[in-house]
Design a protein around this motif. Sequence first.
Motif, PDB file in Angstrom:
ATOM      1  N   LEU A 409     -66.698  57.461 -50.742  1.00 48.60           N
ATOM      2  CA  LEU A 409     -67.143  58.970 -51.004  1.00 48.60           C
ATOM      3  C   LEU A 409     -68.198  58.981 -51.880  1.00 48.60           C
ATOM      4  CD1 LEU A 409     -66.333  61.785 -49.746  1.00 48.60           C
ATOM      5  CD2 LEU A 409     -64.809  62.104 -51.703  1.00 48.60           C
ATOM      6  N   VAL A 410     -68.084  58.534 -53.204  1.00 52.66           N
ATOM      7  CA  VAL A 410     -69.215  58.497 -53.980  1.00 52.66           C
ATOM      8  C   VAL A 410     -70.411  57.830 -53.388  1.00 52.66           C
ATOM      9  CG1 VAL A 410     -69.643  57.715 -56.493  1.00 52.66           C
ATOM     10  CG2 VAL A 410     -67.551  58.643 -55.976  1.00 52.66           C
ATOM     11  N   ASP A 411     -70.193  56.643 -52.749  1.00 48.46           N
ATOM     12  CA  ASP A 411     -71.505  56.063 -52.355  1.00 48.46           C
ATOM     13  C   ASP A 411     -72.202  57.167 -51.202  1.00 48.46           C
ATOM     14  OD1 ASP A 411     -71.039  54.084 -53.640  1.00 48.46           O
ATOM     15  OD2 ASP A 411     -70.270  52.754 -52.217  1.00 48.46           O
ATOM     16  N   SER A 412     -71.522  57.868 -50.519  1.00 47.55           N
ATOM     17  CA  SER A 412     -71.861  58.683 -49.502  1.00 47.55           C
ATOM     18  C   SER A 412     -72.715  60.032 -50.054  1.00 47.55           C
ATOM     19  CB  SER A 412     -70.817  59.212 -48.418  1.00 47.55           C
ATOM     20  OG  SER A 412     -70.221  57.864 -47.849  1.00 47.55           O
ATOM     21  N   TYR A 413     -71.799  60.376 -51.277  1.00 49.76           N
ATOM     22  CA  TYR A 413     -72.338  61.615 -51.908  1.00 49.76           C
ATOM     23  C   TYR A 413     -73.776  61.155 -52.543  1.00 49.76           C
ATOM     24  CZ  TYR A 413     -72.554  65.424 -54.980  1.00 49.76           C
ATOM     25  OH  TYR A 413     -73.186  66.797 -55.780  1.00 49.76           O
ATOM     26  N   LEU A 414     -73.872  59.863 -53.157  1.00 45.08           N
ATOM     27  CA  LEU A 414     -75.160  59.754 -53.934  1.00 45.08           C
ATOM     28  C   LEU A 414     -76.157  59.579 -52.959  1.00 45.08           C
ATOM     29  CD1 LEU A 414     -73.925  56.926 -56.428  1.00 45.08           C
ATOM     30  CD2 LEU A 414     -74.765  59.253 -56.812  1.00 45.08           C
ATOM     31  N   ALA A 415     -76.010  58.973 -51.737  1.00 49.64           N
ATOM     32  CA  ALA A 415     -76.832  58.679 -50.720  1.00 49.64           C
ATOM     33  C   ALA A 415     -77.397  60.208 -50.219  1.00 49.64           C
ATOM     34  CB  ALA A 415     -76.300  58.009 -49.452  1.00 49.64           C
ATOM     35  N   ALA A 419     -82.231  61.929 -52.546  1.00 45.48           N
ATOM     36  CA  ALA A 419     -83.582  62.245 -52.097  1.00 45.48           C
ATOM     37  C   ALA A 419     -83.860  63.408 -52.869  1.00 45.48           C
ATOM     38  CB  ALA A 419     -83.408  62.653 -50.676  1.00 45.48           C
ATOM     39  N   ASP A 420     -83.137  63.881 -53.795  1.00 45.59           N
ATOM     40  CA  ASP A 420     -83.641  65.180 -54.662  1.00 45.59           C
ATOM     41  C   ASP A 420     -84.450  64.736 -55.803  1.00 45.59           C
ATOM     42  OD1 ASP A 420     -83.879  67.257 -56.189  1.00 45.59           O
ATOM     43  OD2 ASP A 420     -81.908  68.132 -55.596  1.00 45.59           O
ATOM     44  N   VAL A 421     -85.784  64.991 -55.778  1.00 43.19           N
ATOM     45  CA  VAL A 421     -86.681  64.525 -56.813  1.00 43.19           C
ATOM     46  C   VAL A 421     -86.248  64.866 -58.230  1.00 43.19           C
ATOM     47  CG1 VAL A 421     -88.480  64.449 -55.201  1.00 43.19           C
ATOM     48  CG2 VAL A 421     -88.023  66.348 -56.496  1.00 43.19           C
ATOM     49  N   ARG A 448     -77.511  51.487 -50.055  1.00 43.14           N
ATOM     50  CA  ARG A 448     -78.301  52.345 -49.489  1.00 43.14           C
ATOM     51  C   ARG A 448     -78.645  53.627 -50.249  1.00 43.14           C
ATOM     52  NH1 ARG A 448     -75.833  56.799 -46.599  1.00 43.14           N
ATOM     53  NH2 ARG A 448     -77.470  57.778 -45.088  1.00 43.14           N
ATOM     54  N   ALA A 449     -77.959  54.064 -51.146  1.00 39.71           N
ATOM     55  CA  ALA A 449     -78.116  55.272 -52.147  1.00 39.71           C
ATOM     56  C   ALA A 449     -79.184  54.782 -52.970  1.00 39.71           C
ATOM     57  CB  ALA A 449     -76.763  55.545 -52.665  1.00 39.71           C
ATOM     58  N   ILE A 450     -79.309  53.585 -53.642  1.00 37.61           N
ATOM     59  CA  ILE A 450     -80.244  53.227 -54.262  1.00 37.61           C
ATOM     60  C   ILE A 450     -81.643  53.206 -53.684  1.00 37.61           C
ATOM     61  CG2 ILE A 450     -81.094  51.143 -55.934  1.00 37.61           C
ATOM     62  CD1 ILE A 450     -78.255  50.603 -56.540  1.00 37.61           C
ATOM     63  N   ASP A 451     -81.582  52.762 -52.688  1.00 35.01           N
ATOM     64  CA  ASP A 451     -82.863  52.554 -51.606  1.00 35.01           C
ATOM     65  C   ASP A 451     -83.496  53.932 -51.222  1.00 35.01           C
ATOM     66  OD1 ASP A 451     -84.834  51.206 -50.070  1.00 35.01           O
ATOM     67  OD2 ASP A 451     -83.841  51.841 -48.287  1.00 35.01           O
ATOM     68  N   ILE A 452     -82.695  55.092 -50.921  1.00 35.22           N
ATOM     69  CA  ILE A 452     -83.153  56.176 -50.899  1.00 35.22           C
ATOM     70  C   ILE A 452     -83.665  56.734 -52.174  1.00 35.22           C
ATOM     71  CG2 ILE A 452     -82.326  58.592 -50.304  1.00 35.22           C
ATOM     72  CD1 ILE A 452     -80.187  57.431 -48.139  1.00 35.22           C
ATOM     73  N   TYR A 453     -82.857  56.489 -53.429  1.00 36.08           N
ATOM     74  CA  TYR A 453     -83.381  57.087 -54.576  1.00 36.08           C
ATOM     75  C   TYR A 453     -84.654  56.456 -54.940  1.00 36.08           C
ATOM     76  CZ  TYR A 453     -83.170  58.611 -59.312  1.00 36.08           C
ATOM     77  OH  TYR A 453     -83.379  59.152 -60.477  1.00 36.08           O
ATOM     78  N   LEU A 454     -84.801  55.214 -54.797  1.00 36.15           N
ATOM     79  CA  LEU A 454     -86.131  54.550 -55.087  1.00 36.15           C
ATOM     80  C   LEU A 454     -87.269  54.865 -54.195  1.00 36.15           C
ATOM     81  CD1 LEU A 454     -85.043  50.636 -55.503  1.00 36.15           C
ATOM     82  CD2 LEU A 454     -85.429  52.676 -57.313  1.00 36.15           C
ATOM     83  N   LYS A 455     -86.994  55.315 -52.875  1.00 34.80           N
ATOM     84  CA  LYS A 455     -88.186  55.721 -52.167  1.00 34.80           C
ATOM     85  C   LYS A 455     -88.542  57.322 -52.284  1.00 34.80           C
ATOM     86  CE  LYS A 455     -88.749  56.819 -47.053  1.00 34.80           C
ATOM     87  NZ  LYS A 455     -88.319  56.611 -45.939  1.00 34.80           N
ATOM     88  N   ALA A 456     -87.501  57.864 -53.100  1.00 32.77           N
ATOM     89  CA  ALA A 456     -87.608  59.449 -53.407  1.00 32.77           C
ATOM     90  C   ALA A 456     -88.183  59.529 -54.695  1.00 32.77           C
ATOM     91  CB  ALA A 456     -86.482  60.231 -53.361  1.00 32.77           C
ATOM     92  N   HIS A 457     -88.288  58.481 -55.486  1.00 26.93           N
ATOM     93  CA  HIS A 457     -88.844  58.409 -57.003  1.00 26.93           C
ATOM     94  C   HIS A 457     -89.617  57.245 -57.149  1.00 26.93           C
ATOM     95  CE1 HIS A 457     -85.238  60.829 -56.975  1.00 26.93           C
ATOM     96  NE2 HIS A 457     -85.573  61.362 -57.882  1.00 26.93           N
ATOM     97  N   PRO A 458     -90.820  57.206 -56.407  1.00 26.88           N
ATOM     98  CA  PRO A 458     -91.668  56.201 -56.447  1.00 26.88           C
ATOM     99  C   PRO A 458     -92.422  55.822 -57.823  1.00 26.88           C
ATOM    100  CG  PRO A 458     -92.659  58.001 -55.372  1.00 26.88           C
ATOM    101  CD  PRO A 458     -91.150  58.329 -55.695  1.00 26.88           C
ATOM    102  N   TRP A 459     -92.301  56.711 -58.749  1.00 26.17           N
ATOM    103  CA  TRP A 459     -93.079  56.631 -60.017  1.00 26.17           C
ATOM    104  C   TRP A 459     -92.013  55.825 -61.087  1.00 26.17           C
ATOM    105  CZ3 TRP A 459     -91.621  61.208 -57.888  1.00 26.17           C
ATOM    106  CH2 TRP A 459     -90.384  61.975 -58.325  1.00 26.17           C
TER     107      TRP A 459
END
Length: 620
Positions: A409-415, A419-421, A448-459
């Motif tokens: 559930l935590v992993d799904s919530y983080l994913a 995407a929130d910048v 998966r959650a980390i990959d989405i976060y890295l994509k939304a925070h490219p800086w």
Amino acid sequence: MLPQISCEQLKTSVMKLGSKSEAFHRDGQAWRCNSELLSDVSIEIGEMSFHLHKFPLLSRSGLLEKMIGESTFTNGSSCIVQLNQLPGGAKSFELIAKFCYGVKIELTSMNVVCLRCAAEYLQMTEEYGEGNMIVQTESFLKDVFENWTDTIKALETCEEVLPHAEELQIVSRCINSLAMKACSDKKMFNWPVSSCNDTARSESWSGISTSYKTQQQLSEDWWYEDVSFLSLPLYKRLIQAVESGGMKPENIAGALIFYAKKYIPQMNKQSSFKNPTSGSTISIPSVADQGALLEEIVDLLPTQKGVIHSRFLLRLLRTAMALHTSQTCRDNLEKRVGYQLNQASLEDLLIPNMGYCVETLYDIDCFQRILEHLMSMEQEASRSSSPCIEEEVIEGPHSLTSLTMVANLVDSYLAEVAADVNLNLPKFQSIGAAVPDYARPLSDGIYRAIDIYLKAHPWLTDAEREQICRVMNFQKLSLDATTHAAQNERLPLRVIVQVLFFEQLKLRTSISGWLFLSDNPENTTIPNSALAAGKQDGVVDMREKVNALEKECRSMKEELQKLEKTRRSWNIFCRRNSKQYLDPKSIRNCSAQQTPPPLPCSYGATKFSGNPDIGNNQNE
């Protein structure tokens, strides 16, 4: 002066009145007795006046006897008595006056409480006549308490005369009667049970309702709607009474949920709701009233774990945030949700941010507090039990433990929120690291959650990327996740190398097991030659995968070494050039020769001589 009326004349007149159906008539704001005798006493209650005779009142009421005796008659006028504090007001005194004159009155569950309180106030005891009002109403109340619906109606009327009803213990007797019936087994008793909104009903000569639901129609929630018409103070006392009577916590929670949905429109997102009894639209309570009601309901909820589903608890929490209830109320709900977080769903946990300083789309701080409550409970349980990790396996299709369900559930919530910048790195990392590593059989969800976060925070810098990747365990990635990570340009190069290294170790371990089985056929339990051939093919495939991964790993290491060498040579080259530019002797020599200083022409180029012709030739 008024003419003197003898007792015999008055008794005869009263007896005649008792046989008439219309003993009194109303004239504006005054009630008059239909008698040829003039009235000699006026009872004033608010704006209403009752023009009556002394003898019928004195023979039934000790208080009226005292007040009329203390009054004086002046100028031939009648005695005036003020009864503004009478329970039930003019409506109750109208029935009492008829009773004093011997007119038959009808006692019902709707008027008996007010009449009982008024009779006590007027001191209508047996000293002033046999079968007086106090005895009559008390006898009727006993019949009322035997019926569910009429007891509820009597309890509702107690609010009109609440201080007097409390003093006479009518409220407590009504609540105890209802609690006893709600907690008892319906099959063992034959009292009539009906809903307050039943229109088809019959009444006996005493006014007691005799309509009832059959036993086959009754379920555990048969009393929810009936008692929902009570006001909050009376409803609260009833819930406490049924709890003391041994009712199951699930039934108490169900009644509270029914009551909350009915009187807190914010929960149902409705603009209005109907009263089942009257059919008229009830005015919407204010935000403050709804918040106060919600706080009371939260305090009444059973404390046992699992009695109330997490979905409804999260619904209450979301409503509490919208109504701006107290922090204590919200903390209570967050703890309850945290203790049974494994029952929650992702959709319910995505609570919109309602704070004044809105940064993220969802209230991530609330989820973090809920998760912290769960982990603190797990830590306390582990300290109180044995040092080893004890997991209670929940029966299901995947045989997951409750903590593993929470990890998923935590992993799904983080994913979902990655995407929130505006979601900062420390908060993301703290939520991901809150769940222990042993609770995640696989790290695919957190990857998966980390990959989405890295994509939304490219800086993010390489150091920050490596920091966030520490949340996942590279050894628990599946083959698909490993393949994706090896080609993921958003991951740091060091992380990719670690992923490939651990995958290579897993493949080598698998191949070692296959080779052991192939070298020791006597230890195998596969008699079929076709299966053995398939095993050999699997070993070949595994070897090919290992070779491919080793080649890829070697090439990546060579690239890393080249990058390191290039970086060092470039740094040395830049330092030498900077020294030459700043040397005064070099500057004077270059000015005298009128030749430009040596410049690098490309990555890895050598220095040119001071002769411009040579330089030009080489450039050509």
